[in-house]
Design an enzyme around this catalytic site. Structure first.
Site, PDB file in Angstrom:
ATOM      1  N   LYS A   1       0.791  -0.964  -0.413  1.00 42.46           N
ATOM      2  CA  LYS A   1       0.517  -0.015   0.066  1.00 42.46           C
ATOM      3  C   LYS A   1       0.744   1.363   0.236  1.00 42.46           C
ATOM      4  CE  LYS A   1      -2.373  -0.603   4.000  1.00 42.46           C
ATOM      5  NZ  LYS A   1      -1.598  -2.601   4.388  1.00 42.46           N
TER       6      LYS A   1
ATOM      7  N   ARG B   1      -9.444   1.132   9.471  1.00 46.30           N
ATOM      8  CA  ARG B   1      -9.242  -0.849   8.510  1.00 46.30           C
ATOM      9  C   ARG B   1     -10.614  -1.480  10.040  1.00 46.30           C
ATOM     10  NH1 ARG B   1      -3.454   0.311   9.334  1.00 46.30           N
ATOM     11  NH2 ARG B   1      -1.537  -1.132   9.416  1.00 46.30           N
TER      12      ARG B   1
ATOM     13  N   ARG C   1      12.038  -6.268   4.738  1.00 41.85           N
ATOM     14  CA  ARG C   1      12.377  -4.815   4.942  1.00 41.85           C
ATOM     15  C   ARG C   1      12.831  -4.163   4.976  1.00 41.85           C
ATOM     16  NH1 ARG C   1       5.839  -2.392   4.522  1.00 41.85           N
ATOM     17  NH2 ARG C   1       5.912  -2.926   6.902  1.00 41.85           N
TER      18      ARG C   1
ATOM     19  N   ARG D   1      11.244  -1.526  10.364  1.00 40.38           N
ATOM     20  CA  ARG D   1      10.464  -1.052  11.348  1.00 40.38           C
ATOM     21  C   ARG D   1      10.526  -1.455  12.621  1.00 40.38           C
ATOM     22  NH1 ARG D   1       5.008  -0.002   8.136  1.00 40.38           N
ATOM     23  NH2 ARG D   1       4.134  -1.121   9.950  1.00 40.38           N
TER      24      ARG D   1
ATOM     25  N   ARG E   1      -0.776  -8.330  13.665  1.00 38.23           N
ATOM     26  CA  ARG E   1      -1.081  -7.349  12.648  1.00 38.23           C
ATOM     27  C   ARG E   1      -1.353  -7.982  11.756  1.00 38.23           C
ATOM     28  NH1 ARG E   1       4.437  -4.846  10.608  1.00 38.23           N
ATOM     29  NH2 ARG E   1       3.690  -3.814   9.334  1.00 38.23           N
TER      30      ARG E   1
END
Ligand code: AMP
Length: 213
Positions: free
Chosen positions: A13, A87, A126, A160, A171
């Site tokens: 996203k 969300r 990531r 992160r 999550r």
């Protein structure tokens, strides 16, 4: 044009939102980025949400709706990209009311579909450029050998705190329990536009463009 990018963590996203900002001069409203900024600046709210985010739980509706309301009333541009918001169903209802209040409406909800195994791989590999936010992946798009960001040349990169397997499990569970009902919600409203998020960055970008035209 005001759109939502909907999908699980790691669906791409943020990456696609950045491209849309560049190419269509839209304004990206990422509640995740806003909450991370609040944490960095050490505000009361930032301190309160830090632990929740590190665990991978959702922050309260009240907080994120407040953040979006503030941005909607102060930002301008060629349309908004809601990235990571809404969300929950309560957030979706609040967004509709807020958009109406500022005389705007929702054009489309791009649902980014990605296999669960790919999400785990993407998230745990990531990292991003600390300066411009360019996204890297240890396996598919490693940080250049000269240690400089391919987009802006900066030399600092970060991971992160919540991009680890434990937080990711939470999550993903939060996504399936609280966010995935939005797929049906927006389908019923005639706004849902699914895209295959498994392709290359350019392929996904192309599919999104088709859905927006
Ligand atoms: P993201 O950068 O979108 O992956 O969001 C990172 C974290 O911020 C999430 O795991 C949540 O803890 C929090 N967060 C971001 N957006 C929302 C939202 N719309 N509602 C609740 N929590 C959020």
């Amino acid at each position: 044009m005001n759109i939502i990018l909907l999908g699980p963590p790691g669906a791409g996203k943020g990456t696609q939102a950045r491209l849309l900002v560049e190419e269509r001069k839209m304004v990206q409203l990422s509640t995740g980025d806003m909450l991370r900024d609040a944490q960095k600046s050490g505000t009361e709210m930032g301190k309160r949400v830090a632990e929740v985010m590190a665990r991978g739980d959702l922050v309260t509706d009240e907080i994120v709706i407040g953040l979006i309301e503030e941005q909607l009333t102060t930002s301008s541009g060629k349309g908004f990209i809601f990235d990571g918001f809404p969300r929950t169903l309560a957030q979706a209802d609040a967004l509709e009311a807020l958009l109406t209040k500022v005389g705007k409406s929702l054009s489309a909800v791009i649902e980014m579909r990605v296999d669960d195994e790919a999400l785990v791989e993407r998230i745990t590999a990531r990292s991003t450029c600390a300066s411009c936010g360019e996204v890297y992946n240890d396996n598919t798009k490693p940080i250049p050998e000269d240690g400089k960001c391919s987009n802006c040349g900066a030399t600092e990169f970060k991971r992160r705190a919540d991009d680890n397997e434990d937080s990711l499990k939470t999550r993903l569970m939060e996504y399936y329990k609280k966010t995935s009902p939005l797929i049906g919600y927006y389908y019923a409203k005639g706004k849902l536009r699914p895209v295959d998020g498994m392709g290359s960055l350019a392929e996904v970008r192309h599919e999104i463009e088709i859905q927006l035209n």
